[in-house]
Design a protein around this motif. Structure first.
Motif, short mmCIF file in Angstrom:
data_model
loop_
_atom_site.label_atom_id
_atom_site.label_comp_id
_atom_site.label_asym_id
_atom_site.label_seq_id
_atom_site.Cartn_x
_atom_site.Cartn_y
_atom_site.Cartn_z
N VAL A 356 -41.43 -46.02 -11.16
CA VAL A 356 -41.40 -47.25 -11.93
C VAL A 356 -40.00 -48.12 -11.61
O VAL A 356 -39.88 -49.37 -11.24
CB VAL A 356 -41.73 -47.19 -13.28
N ARG A 357 -39.11 -47.20 -11.75
CA ARG A 357 -37.50 -47.87 -11.30
C ARG A 357 -37.65 -48.35 -10.00
O ARG A 357 -37.15 -49.66 -9.88
CB ARG A 357 -36.60 -46.74 -11.48
N ARG A 358 -38.18 -47.67 -9.18
CA ARG A 358 -38.16 -48.08 -7.72
C ARG A 358 -39.02 -49.45 -7.41
O ARG A 358 -38.83 -50.13 -6.49
CB ARG A 358 -38.44 -47.13 -6.64
N VAL A 359 -40.17 -49.54 -8.26
CA VAL A 359 -41.15 -50.76 -8.16
C VAL A 359 -40.26 -51.90 -8.71
O VAL A 359 -40.45 -53.05 -8.18
CB VAL A 359 -42.50 -50.31 -9.02
N THR A 360 -39.46 -51.69 -9.89
CA THR A 360 -38.98 -52.88 -10.61
C THR A 360 -37.69 -53.29 -10.06
O THR A 360 -37.14 -54.32 -10.45
CB THR A 360 -38.95 -52.62 -12.00
N GLY A 361 -37.15 -52.36 -9.38
CA GLY A 361 -35.64 -52.52 -9.09
C GLY A 361 -35.27 -53.07 -7.62
O GLY A 361 -36.35 -53.51 -7.10
N PRO A 362 -34.18 -53.39 -7.30
CA PRO A 362 -33.88 -54.18 -5.92
C PRO A 362 -34.31 -53.44 -4.83
O PRO A 362 -34.63 -52.27 -4.82
CB PRO A 362 -32.32 -54.52 -6.07
#
Length: 362
Positions: A356-362
């Motif tokens: 999820v962090r990689r989906v929503t992060g830069p």
């Protein structure tokens, strides 16, 4: 601007289903939000829980709801543990038959960060899903397996020209879609026509004839035993493989292991109008509830389902969300974040949170 939400059915399933399915939903929600839409998840009774509540692993209420849905996700089922009276047909067979989900698409690709027997494998196995030597899907009434005496067991194998042509077109279109400037469109027809001359011979011939409609696709043929050996020896020689039901089941499990694990193998079952996303692995009741199950295959299956249904429904938002999910999973694995089965220490929820962090992060 937020567009209208997409309706997606959810059948949680048994064993590790209550862990890996919500993990995949979390990643899907994040990808959808980035693309500007939401998902209306419609959870439906299914599996052992549905037997307890409705006395049926796939109740009428579930089927009625799915009748109105184009896309749903399904967790694993542990039908071997069901009461005897509920084992005549697996829940998956009920769904495949009712909705004519004739195509089972199973990619096998090695991920950076995951130890693979064959790091260069990148194949898509297109498996005919409605007939063959499967007792639960080749008869209108009764079973395709039967015993005329207690000491004799027989099985009926069903191959039809129409079903063979139908799956061949899916495979040839996939080969064309996967081709790029550096890779030609390639397809291997897998059969056993040297022994099963009439049945798999018909399958081979139907695929050949459909191939004439796709002159840009390079076509080869292999007997199934040779194909298994070649996948182990030089998988990079192959791109799309089309085959009948039983052969496709066996080869896709082999390819998944060569890529690193069945725990990373996504899969969809589909018709021309509906898509069911379901990972190839089982319910793994021995690790259920411990928070260590690998959610990659389920996340990958949901991404495949989004992409496939996005193409059917002409929905670029679903396709873009699928791309984000795939990229997030690949990035997480490449960063050496993995569950114990892949040599890592992450829990199911920790892996999903990083994706999820990689989906929503830069």
């Amino acid at each position: 601007m937020v567009s209208s939400p997409r309706r997606v059915g959810v059948l949680i399933g048994d064993g590790i289903g209550p862990e890996v399915v919500p993990a995949a939903m979390t990643v899907a929600d994040a990808a959808a939000a980035v693309e500007g839409f939401g998902i209306d998840w419609e959870e439906l009774p299914f599996g052992a829980a549905a037997i307890a509540s409705h006395d049926d692993a796939v109740p009428d209420a579930t089927l009625s709801a799915l009748d109105d849905l184009g896309l749903w996700i399904v967790g694993p089922h542990d039908s071997a543990s069901y009461p005897v009276e509920h084992r005549s047909r697996t829940p998956g067979a009920v769904l495949r038959t009712r909705y004519g989900l004739f195509a089972n698409l199973r990619p096998a690709k090695a991920f950076p960060g995951v130890p693979a027997t064959k790091p260069d494998i990148d194949v898509l196995i297109v498996r005919e899903n409605s007939e063959g030597l499967y007792a639960d899907r080749n008869m209108t009434v009764g079973s395709g397996e039967f015993m005329p005496t207690p000491d004799v067991a027989l099985a009926v194998g069903l191959v039809t020209r129409s079903a063979s042509e139908r799956i061949a077109r899916v495979a040839f279109e996939a080969a064309r879609d996967r081709a790029d400037s550096g890779r030609p469109a390639r397809l291997a027809i897998v059969h056993k026509a040297n022994v099963l001359r009439l049945t798999t011979g018909l399958f081979r011939d139907a695929c050949r004839e459909v191939g004439e409609e796709f002159p840009d696709v390079e076509v080869t043929e292999q007997h199934v035993d040779a194909m298994a050996a070649l996948l182990v020896r030089r998988p990079a020689d192959f791109d799309v493989i089309v085959t009948e039901n039983l052969f496709g089941d066996i080869l896709s499990d082999l390819a998944g292991e060569l890529a690193g694990s069945l725990g990373i193998a996504g899969s969809v079952n589909c018709s021309t109008t509906q898509v069911m996303a379901q990972a190839t692995h089982g319910a793994a009741p021995d690790i259920a509830g411990r928070g260590v199950a690998n959610p990659v295959a389920m996340i990958a299956s949901v991404a495949m389902g989004f992409r496939r249904y996005g193409l059917i429904a002409d929905d670029p938002g679903l396709i873009a969300a699928a791309d984000r999910m795939d990229s997030a999973v690949a990035g997480t694995l490449a960063a050496a974040i993995a569950t114990a089965d892949l040599g890592g220490t992450a829990s199911t929820t920790e892996f999903a949170a990083e994706a999820v962090r990689r989906v929503t992060g830069p």
